[in-house]
Motif scaffolding. Structure first.
Motif: not given
Ligand code: PRP
Ligand code: URA
Length: 209
Positions: A43-60
């Motif tokens: 709960e304490v960390t619920r509103n921490l800001p996030t950013k988009k990153v590019t991730v290569q999964t095994p599929i795409t």
């Protein structure tokens, strides 16, 4: 205005009830405190800001969320705050830990500072102060004030149990600091212990009585 977040979760209530039992020994008390701290950390960390990153999964390749920054400092108020630190560290393993030592003068109930060691860049970090007990609010309010003097302006307070009196003191002194508690108890007794509470958190964690 500072917000009070009270955990409303059956597992937290269950574990805390076992901790309140005076027959629960230090080993179980410590383990339960660590588990509840982890659950509260969610709960304490619920509103921490996030950013988009590019991730290569095994599929795409895709755009996925990660924390925008990893500058988080956990600040246990010694001693009892140490009991909440390991649970949070497991959840946020990159967090730094700064220590502040305070004890309540048994006569005046005023917080006395005896130790302080913070990361160099604490002013720029998201600070989570941890202490199981928010009783008169003196210790937590003093710790917050001390961190503000060090330049911190993004502080949240995480406590296991609070008395309404302590919540009011922190909210009045630090309206910018949100408070997270597992449960809000009824009152303080004449020795400024939380009622019904769980007794002296430091003694129960470290077996000193
Ligand atoms: C307890 C507790 C808080 C403080 C709460 O610590 O862990 O730090 O009391 O009381 P307050 O809200 O009225 O300030 P204590 O002073 O007993 O020291 P300890 O952690 O070393 O046992
Ligand atoms: N400190 C504790 O450890 N317990 C209380 O109930 C109040 C302050």
């Amino acid at each position: 205005m500072s917000e009070l977040h009270v955990m409303d979760h059956p597992l937290v209530r269950h574990k805390l009830s076992i901790m309140r039992d005076k027959e629960t020994g230090s080993k179980d008390f410590r383990e339960l405190l660590e588990e509840v701290s982890m659950l509260m950390g969610y709960e304490v960390t619920r509103n921490l800001p996030t950013k988009k990153v590019t991730v290569q999964t095994p599929i795409t390749t895709g755009e996925f969320d990660m924390l925008a920054e990893e500058n988080i400092t956990i600040v246990p108020i010694l001693r009892a705050g140490l009991g909440m630190t390991t649970g949070l560290q497991k959840l946020v393993p990159f967090a730094k830990v700064g220590h502040i030592g305070l004890f309540r003068d048994p006569e005046t109930l005023e917080p006395i500072e005896y130790y302080c060691k913070m990361p160099d860049d604490v002013a720029a970090s998201t600070v989570i102060i941890v202490d199981p007990m928010l009783a008169t609010g003196g210790s937590s309010s003093a710790a917050i004030g001390f961190l503000k003097k060090r330049g911190c302006n993004n502080i949240r307070l995480m406590c296991l149990i609070a008395a309404p009196e302590g919540v009011a003191v922190v909210q009045n002194d630090h309206p910018d600091v949100d408070i997270y508690v597992a449960q809000l108890d009824e009152s303080l007794n004449e020795h400024a212990y939380i009622v019904p509470g769980l007794g002296d958190a430091g003694d129960r964690i470290f077996g000193t009585k």
